[in-house]
Write an enzyme that holds these catalytic residues in place. Sequence first.
Site, PDB file in Angstrom:
ATOM      1  N   HIS A 194      11.880 -19.164 -76.165  1.00 23.28           N
ATOM      2  CA  HIS A 194      10.635 -19.068 -76.942  1.00 23.28           C
ATOM      3  C   HIS A 194      10.588 -17.755 -77.712  1.00 23.28           C
ATOM      4  O   HIS A 194      10.860 -16.704 -77.158  1.00 23.28           O
ATOM      5  CB  HIS A 194       9.413 -19.145 -76.020  1.00 23.28           C
ATOM      6  CG  HIS A 194       9.119 -20.531 -75.556  1.00 23.28           C
ATOM      7  ND1 HIS A 194       7.901 -20.899 -75.047  1.00 23.28           N
ATOM      8  CD2 HIS A 194       9.883 -21.649 -75.532  1.00 23.28           C
ATOM      9  CE1 HIS A 194       7.926 -22.189 -74.723  1.00 23.28           C
ATOM     10  NE2 HIS A 194       9.119 -22.662 -75.000  1.00 23.28           N
TER      11      HIS A 194
ATOM     12  N   TYR B 277      -2.283 -19.098 -74.573  1.00 27.48           N
ATOM     13  CA  TYR B 277      -3.223 -18.410 -73.690  1.00 27.48           C
ATOM     14  C   TYR B 277      -4.593 -18.520 -74.347  1.00 27.48           C
ATOM     15  O   TYR B 277      -4.798 -17.971 -75.436  1.00 27.48           O
ATOM     16  CB  TYR B 277      -2.836 -16.934 -73.543  1.00 27.48           C
ATOM     17  CG  TYR B 277      -1.592 -16.702 -72.715  1.00 27.48           C
ATOM     18  CD1 TYR B 277      -0.317 -16.870 -73.246  1.00 27.48           C
ATOM     19  CD2 TYR B 277      -1.685 -16.311 -71.375  1.00 27.48           C
ATOM     20  CE1 TYR B 277       0.820 -16.657 -72.483  1.00 27.48           C
ATOM     21  CE2 TYR B 277      -0.545 -16.092 -70.605  1.00 27.48           C
ATOM     22  CZ  TYR B 277       0.696 -16.261 -71.163  1.00 27.48           C
ATOM     23  OH  TYR B 277       1.816 -16.051 -70.400  1.00 27.48           O
TER      24      TYR B 277
ATOM     25  N   PRO C  64      -0.779 -13.703 -62.509  1.00 28.81           N
ATOM     26  CA  PRO C  64       0.252 -14.372 -63.315  1.00 28.81           C
ATOM     27  C   PRO C  64       0.053 -14.326 -64.830  1.00 28.81           C
ATOM     28  O   PRO C  64       0.941 -14.734 -65.578  1.00 28.81           O
ATOM     29  CB  PRO C  64       0.206 -15.822 -62.814  1.00 28.81           C
ATOM     30  CG  PRO C  64      -1.140 -15.982 -62.200  1.00 28.81           C
ATOM     31  CD  PRO C  64      -1.545 -14.636 -61.683  1.00 28.81           C
TER      32      PRO C  64
ATOM     33  N   LYS D  16       4.927 -11.734 -65.173  1.00 29.09           N
ATOM     34  CA  LYS D  16       5.835 -10.650 -64.777  1.00 29.09           C
ATOM     35  C   LYS D  16       6.445 -10.793 -63.380  1.00 29.09           C
ATOM     36  O   LYS D  16       7.410 -10.101 -63.052  1.00 29.09           O
ATOM     37  CB  LYS D  16       5.092  -9.301 -64.837  1.00 29.09           C
ATOM     38  CG  LYS D  16       4.804  -8.830 -66.236  1.00 29.09           C
ATOM     39  CD  LYS D  16       6.043  -8.235 -66.883  1.00 29.09           C
ATOM     40  CE  LYS D  16       5.970  -8.207 -68.385  1.00 29.09           C
ATOM     41  NZ  LYS D  16       6.681  -9.261 -69.070  1.00 29.09           N
TER      42      LYS D  16
ATOM     43  N   TYR E 251       5.396  -8.107 -73.060  1.00 23.22           N
ATOM     44  CA  TYR E 251       5.623  -9.497 -72.658  1.00 23.22           C
ATOM     45  C   TYR E 251       7.116  -9.806 -72.560  1.00 23.22           C
ATOM     46  O   TYR E 251       7.570 -10.410 -71.581  1.00 23.22           O
ATOM     47  CB  TYR E 251       4.927 -10.461 -73.630  1.00 23.22           C
ATOM     48  CG  TYR E 251       4.731 -11.840 -73.044  1.00 23.22           C
ATOM     49  CD1 TYR E 251       3.512 -12.214 -72.487  1.00 23.22           C
ATOM     50  CD2 TYR E 251       5.781 -12.763 -73.025  1.00 23.22           C
ATOM     51  CE1 TYR E 251       3.335 -13.473 -71.928  1.00 23.22           C
ATOM     52  CE2 TYR E 251       5.612 -14.020 -72.464  1.00 23.22           C
ATOM     53  CZ  TYR E 251       4.384 -14.370 -71.916  1.00 23.22           C
ATOM     54  OH  TYR E 251       4.221 -15.615 -71.353  1.00 23.22           O
TER      55      TYR E 251
HETATM   56  C1  PHB Z   1       4.156 -20.994 -66.069  1.00 25.30           C
HETATM   57  O1  PHB Z   1       4.754 -21.677 -66.936  1.00 25.30           O
HETATM   58  O2  PHB Z   1       4.086 -21.349 -64.895  1.00 25.30           O
HETATM   59  C2  PHB Z   1       3.518 -19.730 -66.499  1.00 25.30           C
HETATM   60  C3  PHB Z   1       3.713 -19.253 -67.785  1.00 25.30           C
HETATM   61  C4  PHB Z   1       3.116 -18.074 -68.177  1.00 25.30           C
HETATM   62  C5  PHB Z   1       2.303 -17.386 -67.304  1.00 25.30           C
HETATM   63  C6  PHB Z   1       2.108 -17.847 -66.007  1.00 25.30           C
HETATM   64  C7  PHB Z   1       2.713 -19.028 -65.608  1.00 25.30           C
HETATM   65  O3  PHB Z   1       1.692 -16.238 -67.720  1.00 25.30           O
END
Ligand code: PHB
Length: 394
Positions: A75, A204, A296, A300, A388
């Site tokens: 990505h 997000y 989460p 990280k 990130y």
């Molecule tokens: C996930 O795909 O499980 C995932 C992706 C990004 C995050 C947390 C979990 O910030």
Amino acid sequence: MDKLRTQVGIVGAGPAGLLLAHLLHLEGIESVIVENRSREYVEHRVRAGVLEHGSVDVLTQAGVGERMRREGLLHHGIELRFGASGHRIDFPSLTGGRSIMVYGQQEVVKDLIAARLAAGGRIQFEVADVAVHDIESTAPRITFRTIGGPAEVACEFIAGCDGFHGICRQAIPGQTLHVFERAYPFAWLGILAQAPPTHDELIYAYHERGFALYSMRSPQITRLYLQVAPDEDVARWPDERIWSELHLRLETSDGWKLREGPVLEKGITGMRSFVAEPMQHGRLFLAGDAAHIVPPTGAKGMNLAVADVRALARALAAFFHSKRSDLLDAYSAICLKRVWRAEHFSWWMTSMLHCFPDGDAFQQRLQRSQLEYVVSSHAAAASLAENYVGLPFG
Ligand code: PHB
Ligand code: APR
């Protein structure tokens, strides 16, 4: 009693313990892993899914990145969504060409277990009553119980890679261990759905009803999360309620549609920030979730585990090959620098994107202003992006 001898005894077969064993093997250093769950269990535990640029490099250089490169999804950005519209953060242009890989943690675990077993590595699954002893001496031991009876691993070092609920951190005397913690007034309800992703990057979303995250695992599987109350009961969330809430929180004014599908997995993930300092006592070294937890939102967790064991493998190699203990002595300080950067970033993303139950209109205006700044200022977007994709290893 079954007695084994090795150079490094490792507690826990998560990403930290398994990758450490593999990196040590590449340096010609022997280890034994003891794990209280079954192989089946650890290979199917659904967890995080984002690998930083540097974590991808570590796995590739260690020769365990082949399937990840084939099946993982590369990505080049994420979307921040608020006020019913999306704003893309482009990673390569903001970070000098860096990206991330979406690849489930349990896939990393499967690849590492396969590589370990193929190389003759020893992993003792399904053990009970694990305890560590004599960590202040040069001959520490791990004791445990198998179906065959009591067993012991005598070693020169112990790596505590047994996650947040493990026993290793507790073996460090209370007066030397300092704990830093923050609880959040919400949790995440996560689902895996049999539905092809409708968007090719993570989203997000900040919404007045609460945060939502759109992620994926493969071209057939979507991974979605919703902010819920910290003590939420998953039984109160039938599939229809989850989908309707996801539609509300993720919808945009340009008619973007989330694709639904059968729900394969459903679970609640708690949110917490936690750091234990120092990450070493005597001959016991903590790595991964055993030493620190991040919420989460910053993606990280697995990356910190990778960074810790990369540093630990290097330090142990310097000790065994050149009798140097300077890197072992510096291990905790080296790791904690990166850990605290990730702690800050994860706390910042969490604070910016969630609805706080006690948050007033002032706080909401601040969050909205921060989001608008991040998506309109090159400097602010670059700061999010470089954190990130992950800061380079020191
Ligand atoms: C996930 O795909 O499980 C995932 C992706 C990004 C995050 C947390 C979990 O910030
Ligand atoms: N004895 C042996 N093994 C144990 C014990 C014990 N007493 N307690 C826990 N374990 C095992 C767990 O069953 C698990 O397999 O230790 C392992 C720890 O693995 P993880 O929890 O995956 O932790 P880590 O390897 O540090 O990886 C961190 O996990 O929680 C996610 O988001 C986090 O992605 C990050 C990653």
